[in-house]
Design a protein around this motif. Structure first.
Motif, PDB file in Angstrom:
ATOM      1  N   PRO A  10       0.924  -1.321  -0.078  1.00 28.88           N
ATOM      2  CA  PRO A  10      -0.270  -0.189  -0.636  1.00 28.88           C
ATOM      3  C   PRO A  10       1.311   0.901  -0.117  1.00 28.88           C
ATOM      4  N   SER A  11       0.134   2.208  -0.489  1.00 28.91           N
ATOM      5  CA  SER A  11       0.972   3.473  -1.036  1.00 28.91           C
ATOM      6  C   SER A  11       1.206   4.399   1.019  1.00 28.91           C
ATOM      7  N   VAL A  12       2.568   4.776   0.655  1.00 29.21           N
ATOM      8  CA  VAL A  12       2.243   5.690   2.256  1.00 29.21           C
ATOM      9  C   VAL A  12       1.170   6.397   2.656  1.00 29.21           C
ATOM     10  N   ASN A  13       0.275   7.079   1.686  1.00 28.86           N
ATOM     11  CA  ASN A  13      -0.490   7.965   2.244  1.00 28.86           C
ATOM     12  C   ASN A  13      -2.092   7.285   2.994  1.00 28.86           C
ATOM     13  N   ARG A  14      -2.427   5.685   2.496  1.00 25.22           N
ATOM     14  CA  ARG A  14      -2.880   4.951   3.298  1.00 25.22           C
ATOM     15  C   ARG A  14      -2.134   4.024   4.153  1.00 25.22           C
ATOM     16  N   TYR A  15      -0.555   4.061   4.642  1.00 24.59           N
ATOM     17  CA  TYR A  15      -0.595   3.729   5.545  1.00 24.59           C
ATOM     18  C   TYR A  15      -0.968   3.800   6.914  1.00 24.59           C
ATOM     19  N   SER A  71       5.508   4.137  -1.806  1.00 25.33           N
ATOM     20  CA  SER A  71       5.681   2.404  -1.636  1.00 25.33           C
ATOM     21  C   SER A  71       6.443   1.711  -0.258  1.00 25.33           C
ATOM     22  N   LEU A  72       7.834   2.168  -0.347  1.00 30.26           N
ATOM     23  CA  LEU A  72       9.053   1.628   0.129  1.00 30.26           C
ATOM     24  C   LEU A  72       8.453   1.433   1.823  1.00 30.26           C
ATOM     25  N   LYS A  73       7.834   2.823   2.662  1.00 31.94           N
ATOM     26  CA  LYS A  73       8.189   2.480   3.648  1.00 31.94           C
ATOM     27  C   LYS A  73       6.730   1.270   4.221  1.00 31.94           C
ATOM     28  N   ALA A  74       5.735   0.898   3.673  1.00 29.24           N
ATOM     29  CA  ALA A  74       4.526  -0.198   3.781  1.00 29.24           C
ATOM     30  C   ALA A  74       6.208  -1.555   3.917  1.00 29.24           C
ATOM     31  N   LEU A  75       6.852  -1.388   2.930  1.00 27.83           N
ATOM     32  CA  LEU A  75       7.992  -2.793   2.227  1.00 27.83           C
ATOM     33  C   LEU A  75       8.338  -3.302   2.727  1.00 27.83           C
ATOM     34  N   LEU A  76       9.211  -1.757   3.202  1.00 22.68           N
ATOM     35  CA  LEU A  76      10.296  -2.474   4.140  1.00 22.68           C
ATOM     36  C   LEU A  76      10.280  -2.229   5.762  1.00 22.68           C
ATOM     37  N   ASP A  77       9.099  -1.816   6.314  1.00 22.00           N
ATOM     38  CA  ASP A  77       8.302  -2.197   7.701  1.00 22.00           C
ATOM     39  C   ASP A  77       8.156  -4.035   7.151  1.00 22.00           C
ATOM     40  N   ALA A  78       7.731  -3.929   6.987  1.00 19.23           N
ATOM     41  CA  ALA A  78       7.005  -5.253   6.391  1.00 19.23           C
ATOM     42  C   ALA A  78       7.797  -6.121   6.597  1.00 19.23           C
ATOM     43  N   LEU A  79       9.207  -6.562   5.930  1.00 20.62           N
ATOM     44  CA  LEU A  79      10.572  -6.881   5.749  1.00 20.62           C
ATOM     45  C   LEU A  79      10.835  -7.705   7.002  1.00 20.62           C
TER      46      LEU A  79
END
Length: 173
Positions: A10-15, A71-79
């Motif tokens: 998800p986009s950081v705008n919806r994170y 897209s990076l914040k949600a992805l890196l936090d999920a990893l």
């Protein structure tokens, strides 16, 4: 080295969500994090230590305008939550590419690997085809010896023509 194929983040705008004076991770962000965590648990991912290199390929579902950094914040936090690494401060090199959309299979392809001790040496690279480490012969040499041999076997089938442009098999002058 860890290779993963994950859902599109998800986009950081919806994170993030604001609740009163607090800022929380949204429901969509928590669901994405738990999905990634379960996929990584299913693949039995082990935690990487030390400095890391992360390569990300974003393949969206449609042609809507998207910033790759959203897209990076949600992805890196999920990893991190899935156990790929202790903290995203371990990442010393991050590569992000956005590709053309695929409506049937939007996804994110991630490669996480340790920074080899030899990476600072001149001529030490990763192969563009197989991601193995090798000593390069020069700035134009981006394929390891094995991939170069594999490519040379194809020269009888696919002509290598540097500097020439073709459209539908016909040479453009």
């Amino acid at each position: 080295m860890l290779r993963l194929q994950l859902p599109f983040p998800p986009s950081v705008n919806r994170y993030w969500r604001h609740v009163g004076t607090r800022v929380l991770v949204s429901k969509e962000g928590r669901e994405y994090r738990s999905t990634v965590r379960s996929l990584m648990k299913h693949q039995k991912v082990r935690k990487h230590d030390g400095d890391l290199i992360v390569d990300i390929r974003l393949i969206p579902a449609d042609r809507r305008r998207r910033d790759v950094d959203n897209s990076l914040k949600a992805l890196l936090d999920a990893l991190q939550a899935g156990g790929a690494y202790d903290d995203d401060s371990q990442i010393v090199r991050l590569t992000v590419e956005k590709f053309d959309p695929e409506t049937e299979c939007p996804r994110t392809e991630v490669i996480v690997r340790r920074v080899p001790a030899k990476l600072g040496e001149p001529g030490y690279r990763f192969c563009l085809r197989c991601d193995d480490e090798f000593y390069s012969l020069g700035p134009g040499n981006r394929l390891c010896e094995e991939c170069t041999r594999w490519r040379s076997r194809l020269t009888g089938f696919v002509p290598i023509a540097r500097g020439r442009k073709y459209r539908n098999g016909a040479r453009i002058t």
